[in-house]
Design a protein around this motif. Structure first.
Motif, PDB file in Angstrom:
ATOM      1  N   LYS A 511      11.162  -5.187  21.281  1.00 37.86           N
ATOM      2  CA  LYS A 511      12.036  -6.318  21.643  1.00 37.86           C
ATOM      3  C   LYS A 511      12.984  -6.652  20.497  1.00 37.86           C
ATOM      4  CE  LYS A 511       8.967  -8.697  24.904  1.00 37.86           C
ATOM      5  NZ  LYS A 511       8.087  -9.881  25.087  1.00 37.86           N
ATOM      6  N   GLU A 512      12.434  -6.663  19.287  1.00 39.31           N
ATOM      7  CA  GLU A 512      13.257  -6.986  18.109  1.00 39.31           C
ATOM      8  C   GLU A 512      14.290  -5.895  17.843  1.00 39.31           C
ATOM      9  OE1 GLU A 512      13.282  -9.793  16.632  1.00 39.31           O
ATOM     10  OE2 GLU A 512      11.497 -10.663  17.566  1.00 39.31           O
ATOM     11  N   ILE A 513      13.894  -4.628  18.057  1.00 35.95           N
ATOM     12  CA  ILE A 513      14.824  -3.512  17.846  1.00 35.95           C
ATOM     13  C   ILE A 513      15.994  -3.616  18.819  1.00 35.95           C
ATOM     14  CG2 ILE A 513      15.096  -1.003  18.086  1.00 35.95           C
ATOM     15  CD1 ILE A 513      12.242  -0.734  16.938  1.00 35.95           C
ATOM     16  N   TYR A 514      15.695  -3.888  20.085  1.00 34.30           N
ATOM     17  CA  TYR A 514      16.763  -3.991  21.090  1.00 34.30           C
ATOM     18  C   TYR A 514      17.664  -5.196  20.831  1.00 34.30           C
ATOM     19  CZ  TYR A 514      15.609  -0.147  24.224  1.00 34.30           C
ATOM     20  OH  TYR A 514      15.443   1.111  24.773  1.00 34.30           O
ATOM     21  N   LYS A 515      17.112  -6.258  20.266  1.00 43.15           N
ATOM     22  CA  LYS A 515      17.908  -7.465  19.977  1.00 43.15           C
ATOM     23  C   LYS A 515      18.813  -7.278  18.761  1.00 43.15           C
ATOM     24  CE  LYS A 515      15.428 -11.157  19.555  1.00 43.15           C
ATOM     25  NZ  LYS A 515      14.233 -12.016  19.368  1.00 43.15           N
ATOM     26  N   ALA A 516      18.402  -6.400  17.847  1.00 41.84           N
ATOM     27  CA  ALA A 516      19.100  -6.259  16.568  1.00 41.84           C
ATOM     28  C   ALA A 516      20.470  -5.597  16.733  1.00 41.84           C
ATOM     29  CB  ALA A 516      18.255  -5.434  15.606  1.00 41.84           C
ATOM     30  N   PRO A 517      21.445  -6.003  15.893  1.00 44.29           N
ATOM     31  CA  PRO A 517      22.759  -5.335  15.899  1.00 44.29           C
ATOM     32  C   PRO A 517      22.618  -3.896  15.426  1.00 44.29           C
ATOM     33  CG  PRO A 517      22.830  -7.437  14.718  1.00 44.29           C
ATOM     34  CD  PRO A 517      21.392  -7.123  14.944  1.00 44.29           C
ATOM     35  N   LEU A 518      23.491  -3.040  15.883  1.00 50.60           N
ATOM     36  CA  LEU A 518      23.470  -1.635  15.495  1.00 50.60           C
ATOM     37  C   LEU A 518      23.680  -1.497  13.993  1.00 50.60           C
ATOM     38  CD1 LEU A 518      23.087   0.823  17.374  1.00 50.60           C
ATOM     39  CD2 LEU A 518      25.548   1.177  17.264  1.00 50.60           C
ATOM     40  N   ASN A 519      22.872  -0.662  13.346  1.00 49.42           N
ATOM     41  CA  ASN A 519      22.965  -0.297  11.928  1.00 49.42           C
ATOM     42  C   ASN A 519      22.587  -1.416  10.952  1.00 49.42           C
ATOM     43  OD1 ASN A 519      23.845   2.402  12.392  1.00 49.42           O
ATOM     44  ND2 ASN A 519      25.889   1.605  12.866  1.00 49.42           N
ATOM     45  N   LYS A 520      22.154  -2.548  11.435  1.00 50.97           N
ATOM     46  CA  LYS A 520      21.720  -3.629  10.542  1.00 50.97           C
ATOM     47  C   LYS A 520      20.253  -3.407  10.167  1.00 50.97           C
ATOM     48  CE  LYS A 520      21.072  -8.660  10.287  1.00 50.97           C
ATOM     49  NZ  LYS A 520      21.647  -8.808   8.941  1.00 50.97           N
ATOM     50  N   VAL A 521      19.927  -3.512   8.879  1.00 54.73           N
ATOM     51  CA  VAL A 521      18.545  -3.391   8.429  1.00 54.73           C
ATOM     52  C   VAL A 521      17.863  -4.741   8.591  1.00 54.73           C
ATOM     53  CG1 VAL A 521      16.999  -2.809   6.524  1.00 54.73           C
ATOM     54  CG2 VAL A 521      19.167  -1.575   6.782  1.00 54.73           C
ATOM     55  N   VAL A 522      16.776  -4.740   9.335  1.00 54.95           N
ATOM     56  CA  VAL A 522      16.093  -5.990   9.692  1.00 54.95           C
ATOM     57  C   VAL A 522      14.652  -5.957   9.191  1.00 54.95           C
ATOM     58  CG1 VAL A 522      15.365  -7.468  11.618  1.00 54.95           C
ATOM     59  CG2 VAL A 522      17.518  -6.196  11.760  1.00 54.95           C
ATOM     60  N   VAL A 523      14.151  -7.124   8.750  1.00 55.19           N
ATOM     61  CA  VAL A 523      12.755  -7.271   8.329  1.00 55.19           C
ATOM     62  C   VAL A 523      12.077  -8.266   9.264  1.00 55.19           C
ATOM     63  CG1 VAL A 523      11.187  -7.917   6.459  1.00 55.19           C
ATOM     64  CG2 VAL A 523      13.382  -6.854   5.925  1.00 55.19           C
TER      65      VAL A 523
END
Length: 571
Positions: A511-523
């Motif tokens: 869910k978090e991966i699909y919500k995240a903007p493309l190419n942004k590194v998320v923690v």
């Protein structure tokens, strides 16, 4: 082949031998299975080389344990003897390839196995139980390493023989199954890997078969004669030995069938393979006779399948029917590719101290009379339902800190101190001791060292710094420290339903991966695991027309008709 790659694969040997030790923890098992009145301490000779009785019994014991003793002894014996004979032949193959393993590498693997046991004394007992000395185990390790190296050398030979035509042919045959319709340029490396694996298996099989045909078995111990390879079924062009039969039978046992049902399915399977070989011959297909019978059958099936498929014709209305009936499967489904690294947060020193203090509070109020009731209420171990009772155990059955306290404590008393282990903080009640058997019966109350919100916040800050380096290109996911992060790599074809190939179902993470903007590194912190990820590709849901997926529909239609024709052959 890089030595690093070889050493990584050696982890498998370390694990297998360690498991074998654990499964045979009593030396009497082997002793009871063998007649030591005999003047021979070997089972047979392979080309003049002695195969020790304990090697066969060790293999037999391992197989029996793997299948929970749900297999007839004769089947296990046949497979065990065949296994040790093949190991001997693999050594001859390694000799022909001039393979040498350094004593340094052998010593390192020996130490790796030793490190899997709680202490050196336990390791020595396991050596004795398995009929090993330090020297003989090292010799066994060297043989295993040489055998694995031989397979890899043959794998390198297979790699060098692969042609571009073979790559393209294999890709086309498996484009919409294994390779999910992706362009060849995107999956060429995977295609090569599959081809190398198949070719290496066939080449190794051929070499071992050649050695089998030339080998001499002599001086066979009477108790192993019945396990020797011999014909079991001979019909038309198919000759099945007891070894072949046992290998097929064991696959059905592995699938959960009982003995009788497994035998029934084995007989049916062999009957179907006879029909495949007969049909292949009738269709002018030549099977590679240099292969073992199992691979000959596989070769015959694949060649027959390909020949039938190449003869399948179709009309436009056939394709339209297949497409209309399966349109939902042809439509492009959402998917994503992402680099993922995850870090399991462990309790900090402060967290461990907090659990110890909580355990001390319990220790202050517990006694032998109320121990069981307090354990049911406060212990975080599954044994809490039994009042914390762990039953009887030896010193080697528990981690050292726990065993030391339990064996030191007085019978009928609560141990006066909190005992800390990797599992948390324990309060121990020593119920009984058996000095003769060197066992103790004890109960315990476990207070786990849980990760606190403060520890999570602290670790999140650390990983955000790591994410910042990734964003700036100062670090890559592939080079993240392996002792800190797990599975730090690229994961493809992540489904919207929460499935990550290679990781399994991780709905919250997806869910978090699909919500995240493309190419942004998320923690993100998800259930005590901190994930660092970067989505690099996302495919949106899309309905397709027949023209867009015509090649795949043709392949599916031909597959369907080919399978139908093969099913008719098997009737």
């Amino acid at each position: 082949m890089a030595i690093r790659k070889f050493r990584q694969k050696m982890k498998v040997i370390t694990l297998v031998i360690t498991v074998a030790f654990v499964l045979s923890s009593a030396a009497l098992y082997i002793m009871n299975q063998m007649n030591y009145a005999t003047t021979k301490n070997y089972a047979l000779k392979v080309n003049g080389n002695e195969v020790k009785i304990e090697n066969v019994m060790r293999s037999k014991n391992m197989l029996a344990n793997n299948f929970k003793n749900n297999v007839d002894e004769d089947i296990v014996g046949v497979l065990a003897l065949d296994q040790v004979i093949e190991n001997e032949l693999a050594q001859e193959l390694a000799d022909s390839l001039k393979i040498r393993i350094s004593s340094k590498d052998v010593n390192n693997e020996y130490k790796n196995i030793e490190a899997n046991f709680k202490d050196k004394e336990q390791f020595k007992r396991m050596l004795t139980a398995q009929g090993y000395t330090k020297a003989s185990l090292k010799k066994e390790l060297e043989k295993s390493m040489r055998s694995m190296k031989a397979r890899e050398v043959i794998g390198e030979e297979a790699k060098s023989s692969i042609t571009e035509e073979e790559i393209e042919k294999y890709y086309e045959e498996n484009k919409y199954s294994i390779f999910q319709g992706l362009p060849l340029v995107d999956v060429k490396e995977k295609v090569e890997q599959y081809l190398i694996q198949e070719k290496a298996t066939m080449l190794f099989d051929k070499e071992i078969k050649k050695l089998r045909e030339k080998m001499t078995l002599s001086d066979v111990n009477d108790q192993f004669t019945k396990y020797l390879e011999k014909p079991q079924i001979e019909k038309e062009d198919l000759k099945i030995t007891n070894v072949d039969y046992s290998k097929i039978y064991i696959t059905f046992i592995s699938s959960g069938l009982d003995k009788e049902k497994a035998k029934e399915e084995t007989d049916k399977f062999i009957e179907s393979q006879m029909k495949i070989l007969k049909s292949a011959k009738e269709n002018g297909i030549e099977v590679d006779k240099d292969l073992s019978i199992s691979l000959q059958i596989k070769d015959a099936y694949e060649k027959l399948y390909n020949k039938i498929e190449s003869q399948i014709e179709y009309k436009d209305e056939d394709l339209k029917k297949v497409f209309d009936e399966n349109k939902q499967f042809y439509n492009i489904q959402p998917s994503a590719d992402a680099y993922i690294a995850y870090f399991k947060v462990k309790p900090s020193d402060a967290d461990k101290k907090a659990s110890e203090e909580k355990a001390k509070d319990i220790l202050a109020i517990v006694n032998k009379d109320n121990f069981a009731s307090i354990a049911k209420e406060k212990s975080e171990c599954p044994s809490s339902v039994n009042g914390g009772d762990l039953g009887w155990f030896t010193k080697e059955d528990m981690v050292k800190e726990f065993s030391d306290a339990a064996f030191k404590g007085n019978v009928g008393e609560v141990y006066p101190e909190v005992v800390n282990t990797v599992f948390g903080s324990h309060i121990i009640f020593v119920q009984e001791k058996n000095e003769k058997d060197k066992t103790v019966r004890a109960s315990h109350i476990l207070v786990k060292s849980n990760v606190s919100p403060e520890t999570i916040v602290e670790k999140l800050k650390e990983e955000e710094l790591e994410a910042d380096k990734l964003s700036k290109g100062e670090e890559t996911f592939e080079n993240l420290p392996k002792d800190k992060f797990t599975d730090s790599s690229l994961f493809t074809s992540i489904t919207e339903q929460g499935y990550i190939p290679g990781l399994g179902y991780k709905e919250e993470l997806v869910k978090e991966i699909y919500k995240a903007p493309l190419n942004k590194v998320v923690v993100k912190n998800i259930d005590g695991e901190i994930y660092v990820f970067q989505k690099i590709k996302e495919i949106q849901r899309k309905e397709v027309s027949l023209d867009e997926v015509k090649d795949q529909v043709i392949k599916d239609y031909k597959t369907q008709k080919t399978v139908e024709k093969i099913q008719n052959i098997l009737k």
